[in-house]
Write an enzyme that holds these catalytic residues in place. Structure first.
Site, short mmCIF file in Angstrom:
data_model
loop_
_atom_site.label_atom_id
_atom_site.label_comp_id
_atom_site.label_asym_id
_atom_site.label_seq_id
_atom_site.Cartn_x
_atom_site.Cartn_y
_atom_site.Cartn_z
N ASP A 86 6.94 -7.70 4.73
CA ASP A 86 5.63 -7.75 4.05
C ASP A 86 5.11 -8.87 3.17
O ASP A 86 5.45 -9.02 1.91
CB ASP A 86 5.88 -6.34 2.95
CG ASP A 86 5.43 -5.24 3.83
OD1 ASP A 86 5.00 -5.23 4.70
OD2 ASP A 86 5.37 -4.13 3.33
N ASP A 139 10.22 -1.15 -1.43
CA ASP A 139 9.72 -0.62 -0.01
C ASP A 139 9.50 -2.02 0.81
O ASP A 139 9.12 -1.81 2.00
CB ASP A 139 8.22 0.23 -0.18
CG ASP A 139 7.34 -0.42 -1.22
OD1 ASP A 139 7.78 -0.64 -2.30
OD2 ASP A 139 6.31 -0.85 -0.83
N GLY A 173 0.28 3.32 4.70
CA GLY A 173 -0.94 3.81 4.35
C GLY A 173 -2.08 3.17 5.38
O GLY A 173 -3.07 3.88 5.63
N ARG A 174 -1.88 2.02 5.60
CA ARG A 174 -2.92 1.55 6.74
C ARG A 174 -1.92 0.79 7.90
O ARG A 174 -2.33 -0.08 8.45
CB ARG A 174 -3.53 0.49 5.82
CG ARG A 174 -2.51 -0.66 5.41
CD ARG A 174 -3.52 -1.76 4.81
NE ARG A 174 -2.73 -2.68 4.17
CZ ARG A 174 -3.04 -3.84 3.53
NH1 ARG A 174 -4.25 -4.32 4.06
NH2 ARG A 174 -2.24 -4.50 2.72
N LYS A 224 -0.63 -3.38 11.44
CA LYS A 224 -1.07 -3.34 9.98
C LYS A 224 -2.72 -3.50 9.92
O LYS A 224 -2.99 -4.44 10.42
CB LYS A 224 -0.49 -4.57 9.21
CG LYS A 224 -0.53 -4.63 7.77
CD LYS A 224 0.59 -5.35 7.28
CE LYS A 224 0.42 -5.85 5.81
NZ LYS A 224 1.51 -6.60 5.25
N ASP A 255 -8.67 2.28 1.88
CA ASP A 255 -9.28 2.61 3.05
C ASP A 255 -8.79 2.39 4.47
O ASP A 255 -9.41 2.50 5.59
CB ASP A 255 -10.53 1.48 3.02
CG ASP A 255 -10.13 -0.04 3.08
OD1 ASP A 255 -9.08 -0.15 3.47
OD2 ASP A 255 -11.00 -0.79 2.85
N GLY A 256 -7.54 2.04 4.48
CA GLY A 256 -6.65 2.01 5.66
C GLY A 256 -6.76 0.57 6.49
O GLY A 256 -6.26 0.38 7.51
#
Ligand code: AMP
Ligand code: MG
Length: 491
Positions: free
Chosen positions: A264, A254, A94-95, A115, A127-128
């Site tokens: 992550d 994920d 997403g970002r 990232k 908002d990314g």
């Protein structure tokens, strides 16, 4: 001169080409005034980049995806994921963006990934963006893990964007440039399976074999062999986490890499006082990802991977399930063996005593540490000093009730009788880990423009086994009054 010309590094776009159904070509958001906060020069050199170039006005845009090198096709990767047990079929970056792959000095293919590079079609309500604190946190902790010898994604740089990002308050924006042996996740296989396209699932598995486990291609059943390799890699990885007191904090499918690298870094943290129930993440209300649960969760995630890969194991579903269960069965045994061997080494007992003797000694010790809330990292390091000489007490900063307890004195006597090897202990028991209060201190200062504490902390944790003068405060427990500690995710 274009960025590509000044950088002699050749980019490839293998993932984007071979797995186009899982890759949406995308562009990083333009950053008008990027400012480098930290660059990992040894890693840059390992990847073939000239650090001077990366620091220059021409190099910086490459680090944040604003200059796209020849051969690179930046993409947002699609993946699914079980988040806190609930399946989300369409998560994806997403970002984040995969910039492309490069070959390192040893010829290994490495992903260059961003990232915080802006919204993608997977952004949903986000908002990314990413902010300085959490990106530096990933930089510190991943580089500490690497220095500890634990497989992990790496951090090449953090660049401040001068953008103001709305969180609980307005915070300064940043982009992390991450390096990984790949970004294939358990969730990638779940995505390919849900897509209902047998061809895609097979291509993904072939890609994973080629990149990570080429030996599996020679097996009678290559896909089952691939699965078995992932099981082994995760058993070994999680055992190493447990041995250093690392809590990942958000072990969703994920966030579990097929390569066996830690990936992550969100609400992750190193445990201070030993307590198996420790949870630092503010969103983990039920303690699903508590310290002691990590091996069970890894096994649970691997079961989800097996389900996703099932059609690859055998055409007959019943037979496929049988094969998967058999392979998954190895996890507990491999994890336990790795953990016990590691614990014995932490006690200086590798090889010198039988497992039957060591196991009860370890169980007793951990119960004692828990009962007296003893600092996990400092305890094992001090114990190495005690192994050198009978005269050395195993204390400093431990509760008196612990130092003076009859149970601990009795334990120490029995442990010393096994002739522990102090040098071995110093090689596996770190003096310096990114302690929570030190990480917070460094991030607070950096967010306010002072990078000094960050540099010092990095100096300590990237050489964790060698105790050095001047770094005393990095080797001791948090001052009283620190905590209860909370970490935050998705920031
Ligand atoms: P994580 O918890 O960091 O593994 O992220 C889980 C999912 O949320 C991934 O699909 C991320 O790309 C997405 N995500 C997290 N933060 C943001 C953000 N600020 N904007 C867009 N997507 C995000
Ligand atoms: Mg993630």
């Amino acid at each position: 001169m274009s960025a590509a010309a000044a950088s002699t590094v050749t980019f490839e776009s293998r993932f984007a080409t071979e797995l186009a159904e899982m890759a949406i070509p995308w562009k990083a958001e333009e950053v008008p005034a990027p400012r480098l906060l930290v660059l990992n020069e040894p890693l840059a050199a390992e990847l073939g980049f000239d650090p001077e170039f990366l620091m220059s006005a021409e190099g910086l845009p490459l680090l944040i995806g604003n200059a796209v090198p020849d051969g690179a096709t930046p993409v947002a990767q699609a993946y699914s994921g079980h988040q806190f047990g609930w399946f989300a079929p369409r998560l994806g970056d997403g970002r984040a963006l995969l910039l492309g792959e490069v070959s390192d000095a040893e010829g290994r293919l490495r992903d260059i990934h961003l990232k915080g590079s802006g919204r993608t079609p997977f952004a949903r309500g986000g908002d990314g963006f990413a902010v300085v604190g959490p990106m530096l946190r990933e930089y510190i902790v991943s580089e500490a893990m690497h220095a500890l010898g634990i497989p992990t994604t790496r951090s090449l740089a953090v660049v401040a964007t001068a953008r103001s990002v709305q969180r609980e308050t307005e915070l300064p924006g940043a982009v992390l440039t991450r390096v990984a042996s790949s970004h294939l996740r358990v969730g990638s296989f779940q995505y390919a399976r849900v897509a209902g396209d047998g061809g895609l699932l097979r291509r993904l598995a072939d890609h994973a074999i080629a990149r990570h486990y080429p030996g599996a291609a020679e097996a009678d059943n290559p896909y089952l062999a691939l699965f078995g390799e992932v099981v082994s890699a995760q058993a070994s990885l999680v055992a190493q986490w447990m041995l250093v007191g690392f809590i990942h904090g958000v072990m969703n499918t994920d966030n579990m890499a097929i390569s066996g690298e830690t990936i992550d870094y969100g609400p992750c943290a190193f445990m201070d006082a030993f307590d198996p129930a420790t949870v630092y993440s503010s969103i983990d209300e039920n303690g699903r990802y508590a310290y002691a649960n990590q091996p069970l969760i890894a096994e649970w995630n691997l079961t989800r991977l097996a389900e996703a890969m099932l059609p690859l194991f055998d055409d007959d579903e019943e037979r496929a399930v049988e094969l998967a269960q058999e392979s998954l069965g190895a996890f507990r045994q491999q994890y336990s063996a790795a953990w016990l061997a590691g614990m014995k080494a932490k006690l200086g007992l590798e090889g010198s005593s039988g497992d039957d003797e060591a196991s009860p000694l370890i169980d007793e010790l951990l119960a004692l540490l828990q009962k007296e809330s003893v600092d996990y990292t400092a305890f094992f390091r001090r114990l190495g000093t005690a192994a050198r000489s009978e005269a050395e007490p195993v204390h400093t900063r431990f509760p008196d009730t612990f130092n003076e307890s009859v149970a601990f004195a009795d334990w120490t006597r029995r442990w010393r009788a096994l002739n522990p090897d102090a040098d071995m202990m110093d090689r596996v028991n770190p003096a310096y880990v990114p302690r929570n209060h030190l990480v917070e201190e460094a991030l607070d200062a950096a967010t306010n423009g002072d990078l000094g504490p960050l540099r010092l902390l990095l100096e300590a944790v990237t050489d964790p086994y060698k105790e050095r003068p001047g770094f005393e405060r990095y080797a001791v427990a948090a001052p009283e009054g620190f905590g209860p500690y909370r970490t935050f995710c998705g920031t």
